[in-house]
Design a protein around this motif. Structure first.
Motif, mmCIF file in Angstrom:
data_model
loop_
_atom_site.group_PDB
_atom_site.id
_atom_site.type_symbol
_atom_site.label_atom_id
_atom_site.label_comp_id
_atom_site.label_asym_id
_atom_site.label_seq_id
_atom_site.Cartn_x
_atom_site.Cartn_y
_atom_site.Cartn_z
ATOM 1 N N LEU A 133 0.821 -1.211 0.000
ATOM 2 C CA LEU A 133 0.000 0.000 0.000
ATOM 3 C C LEU A 133 0.856 1.263 0.000
ATOM 4 N N SER A 134 1.956 1.243 0.736
ATOM 5 C CA SER A 134 2.830 2.419 0.775
ATOM 6 C C SER A 134 3.473 2.668 -0.584
ATOM 7 N N HIS A 135 3.819 1.603 -1.288
ATOM 8 C CA HIS A 135 4.396 1.762 -2.628
ATOM 9 C C HIS A 135 3.450 2.542 -3.529
ATOM 10 N N TYR A 136 2.192 2.162 -3.563
ATOM 11 C CA TYR A 136 1.226 2.849 -4.428
ATOM 12 C C TYR A 136 0.811 4.203 -3.862
ATOM 13 N N TYR A 137 0.854 4.353 -2.528
ATOM 14 C CA TYR A 137 0.468 5.639 -1.946
ATOM 15 C C TYR A 137 1.456 6.730 -2.328
ATOM 16 N N TYR A 138 2.756 6.457 -2.256
ATOM 17 C CA TYR A 138 3.747 7.490 -2.579
ATOM 18 C C TYR A 138 3.686 7.869 -4.055
ATOM 19 N N TRP A 150 7.285 25.792 -3.203
ATOM 20 C CA TRP A 150 7.742 25.623 -1.829
ATOM 21 C C TRP A 150 6.680 24.996 -0.933
ATOM 22 N N TRP A 151 5.400 25.205 -1.278
ATOM 23 C CA TRP A 151 4.305 24.748 -0.414
ATOM 24 C C TRP A 151 3.965 23.267 -0.631
ATOM 25 N N VAL A 152 4.575 22.640 -1.613
ATOM 26 C CA VAL A 152 4.219 21.259 -1.930
ATOM 27 C C VAL A 152 4.613 20.322 -0.783
ATOM 28 N N VAL A 153 5.801 20.495 -0.224
ATOM 29 C CA VAL A 153 6.248 19.616 0.861
ATOM 30 C C VAL A 153 5.342 19.732 2.082
ATOM 31 N N PRO A 154 5.022 20.945 2.581
ATOM 32 C CA PRO A 154 4.076 21.021 3.709
ATOM 33 C C PRO A 154 2.699 20.448 3.373
ATOM 34 N N ALA A 155 2.260 20.613 2.115
ATOM 35 C CA ALA A 155 0.958 20.067 1.736
ATOM 36 C C ALA A 155 0.980 18.535 1.761
ATOM 37 N N LYS A 156 2.073 17.951 1.278
ATOM 38 C CA LYS A 156 2.192 16.492 1.321
ATOM 39 C C LYS A 156 2.236 15.980 2.758
ATOM 40 N N VAL A 157 2.950 16.705 3.612
ATOM 41 C CA VAL A 157 3.025 16.296 5.020
ATOM 42 C C VAL A 157 1.654 16.372 5.662
ATOM 43 N N ALA A 158 0.909 17.456 5.378
ATOM 44 C CA ALA A 158 -0.435 17.599 5.954
ATOM 45 C C ALA A 158 -1.365 16.501 5.452
ATOM 46 N N ASP A 168 -0.480 13.555 4.365
ATOM 47 C CA ASP A 168 -0.010 12.292 4.927
ATOM 48 C C ASP A 168 -0.483 12.116 6.367
ATOM 49 N N GLN A 169 -0.424 13.186 7.153
ATOM 50 C CA GLN A 169 -0.740 13.090 8.568
ATOM 51 C C GLN A 169 -2.217 13.234 8.895
ATOM 52 N N THR A 170 -3.036 13.386 7.892
ATOM 53 C CA THR A 170 -4.486 13.417 8.114
ATOM 54 C C THR A 170 -5.159 12.238 7.406
ATOM 55 N N VAL A 171 -5.155 12.283 6.083
ATOM 56 C CA VAL A 171 -5.879 11.266 5.313
ATOM 57 C C VAL A 171 -5.185 9.913 5.384
ATOM 58 N N TRP A 172 -3.896 9.885 4.991
ATOM 59 C CA TRP A 172 -3.213 8.599 4.921
ATOM 60 C C TRP A 172 -3.018 7.969 6.300
ATOM 61 N N SER A 173 -2.659 8.743 7.293
ATOM 62 C CA SER A 173 -2.482 8.202 8.641
ATOM 63 C C SER A 173 -3.776 7.631 9.190
ATOM 64 N N TRP A 220 1.511 13.007 15.363
ATOM 65 C CA TRP A 220 1.921 14.366 15.023
ATOM 66 C C TRP A 220 3.161 14.819 15.797
ATOM 67 N N LYS A 221 3.511 14.076 16.850
ATOM 68 C CA LYS A 221 4.718 14.415 17.610
ATOM 69 C C LYS A 221 5.981 13.876 16.932
ATOM 70 N N LEU A 222 5.821 12.988 15.957
ATOM 71 C CA LEU A 222 6.975 12.355 15.320
ATOM 72 C C LEU A 222 7.024 12.580 13.820
ATOM 73 N N TRP A 223 5.924 12.278 13.132
ATOM 74 C CA TRP A 223 5.962 12.163 11.686
ATOM 75 C C TRP A 223 6.100 13.477 10.918
ATOM 76 N N PRO A 224 5.530 14.603 11.351
ATOM 77 C CA PRO A 224 5.733 15.824 10.557
ATOM 78 C C PRO A 224 7.201 16.183 10.360
ATOM 79 N N PHE A 225 8.027 15.996 11.378
ATOM 80 C CA PHE A 225 9.447 16.308 11.249
ATOM 81 C C PHE A 225 10.147 15.280 10.346
#
Length: 330
Positions: free
Chosen positions: A193-198, A210-218, A220-225, A263-268
Motif C-alpha cells: 500500500l505504501s508503494h502505491y500511496y507514494y 515551496w508549499w508542496v512539501v508542507p501540503a504532502k506532510v499535511a 499524509d498526517q491526516t488522510v493517509w495516517s 503528530w509528535k513524530l511524523w511531521p518532522f
C-alpha cells in the motif's frame, strides 16, 4: 360371678367362661408404663447411642500430614512443569532471534564473497555498505513491490519485539504470535500500500513550489495516517479473532489519540521524506523511522485489547463474569 353362671344354661355358661379366660389373659396383673421407646426416655437414650456412634464414625476425617504433603508435591510438580515450559519457550524465542540476526548479518557481510580473493578484512567491511545499497537498488528495479513488502514485514516484526521489551517483557520471553501477526500485517499490507500511496501522492501534487512539501506532510498526517491506522487495527483485530463490535469499539477509543500521537513524530520525519528522499527510496527511510512508530502503534493496540479482556473478565453487578473472546488468539 358364680351365682350368675348357675342361672344360665350349660352352653351359655361355657361361652361366658371362655370370654372371662381370654380377657384375663390379655390384661396384665398390674398396669405399667408402655414399653415404646419413643415414649420411654430412658429406653430411647439406650437405643439412640449406637446411632450417634455410627454418625460420629462416619464424620469426614481431618486432613493428615500425608495428604498435605501430597498436595504440596502436586503443586511443586505443576510449578516445575510451568518453569520447564517457560524455559523451552524462551529457548525457542532465542533461537529465532539469534538465527534471524545471524542470517541477516551474514547476508550483509558476504555481499562480495565472490570477490574476496585477496581482500583484507578492512576492505570487506569498507565495501559492504556500498555494495549492499547497490544490491537493494537493483532489487527495487526488478521487484519494487516485493522488496518493499519484505522490508516492511521485517520492520513491523522487529518493531513489535521492541514494543514488547519496552512493556517490560524479558528479551527472549516475547509473544511470538503477536510479533508474527504484526509482521504479517507489515508484509502483506504496509509495503504494498505504501508503494502505491507514494506514487499517488506524487501524482496528486505534481508541483515544484515551496508549499508542496508542507501540503504532502499535511495530507499524509491526516488522510493517509487515518486510513492506515484504521487498516492496521481492523486487520489485527480479525487476526486476534475478535468480534466486529469489539474491533469498532477499540478503533473508536484509539483513533484520535493515536492520530495526534503521530503528530509528535511524523511531521518532522516527513519533511525529509518529501523534501529530500527520492520516491523509490522513501519507504526505506519511512521504515527506519517506523521502528519507533510501530513500537507506539503496537503498544497502543495491545494495551487496549488487554484492557478490554480484563474488563470483560471482571464480574458484572449481577455477580456473573462476562464472556471473553480469546485472542490465542492466532
Amino acid at each position: 360371678m358364680a351365682a350368675s353362671l348357675k342361672s344360665l344354661s350349660p352352653s351359655a355358661q361355657f361361652i361366658q367362661r371362655r370370654k372371662h379366660l381370654s380377657l384375663s389373659k390379655s390384661l396384665p396383673h398390674h398396669f405399667s408404663a408402655p414399653s415404646n421407646p419413643f415414649l420411654n426416655p430412658n429406653l430411647a437414650v439406650k437405643i439412640r447411642w449406637p446411632i450417634n456412634a455410627v454418625t460420629e464414625e462416619r464424620e469426614i476425617p481431618e486432613q493428615t500430614d500425608d495428604q498435605d504433603n501430597e498436595k504440596g508435591s502436586i503443586s511443586r510438580k505443576m510449578e516445575e512443569f510451568k518453569e520447564e515450559f517457560v524455559n523451552s519457550d524462551r529457548l525457542l524465542n532465542a533461537a529465532i532471534v539469534l538465527g534471524a540476526g545471524t542470517l541477516a548479518i551474514t547476508k550483509l557481510l558476504t555481499i562480495d564473497h565472490d570477490y574476496w580473493q585477496g581482500w583484507t578484512l578492512y576492505e570487506v567491511l569498507r565495501y559492504a555498505p556500498e555494495h549492499n545499497w547497490t544490491a537493494y537498488e537493483e532489487a527495487l528495479k526488478e521487484h519494487p513491490v516485493l522488496s518493499k513488502m519484505v522490508i516492511s514485514g521485517i520492520v513491523y516484526s522487529v518493531g513489535d519485539w521492541i514494543a514488547q521489551c519496552y512493556e517490560g517483557k524479558p528479551l527472549f520471553e516475547f509473544d511470538r504470535t503477536r510479533m508474527f501477526r504484526s509482521g504479517f500485517v507489515g508484509f502483506t499490507l504496509h509495503g504494498s500500500l505504501s508503494h502505491y500511496y507514494y506514487q499517488f501522492c506524487e501524482a496528486l501534487f505534481p508541483f515544484k513550489d515551496w508549499w508542496v512539501v508542507p501540503a504532502k506532510v499535511a495530507f499524509d498526517q491526516t488522510v493517509w495516517s487515518a486510513v492506515w491506522n484504521s487498516i492496521y487495527y481492523v486487520v489485527l483485530g480479525f487476526l486476534r479473532r475478535e468480534s466486529p463490535e469489539n474491533i469498532v469499539k477499540e478503533l473508536k477509543a484509539t483513533f484520535f489519540p493515536l492520530l495526534t500521537a503521530g503528530w509528535k513524530l511524523w511531521p518532522f520525519a516527513h519533511l525529509i521524506t518529501y523534501g529530500v528522499i527520492p520516491v523509490e527510496q522513501r519507504l526505506l527511510w519511512v521504515d527506519c523511522v517506523e521502528l519507533i512508530w510501530v513500537t507506539i502503534l503496537s503498544t497502543y493496540s495491545n494495551e487496549k485489547s488487554e484492557e478490554r479482556i480484563s474488563e470483560a473478565s471482571e464480574p458484572n453487578p449481577s455477580g456473573k463474569s462476562l464472556e471473553v473472546i480469546s485472542d490465542n488468539h492466532f
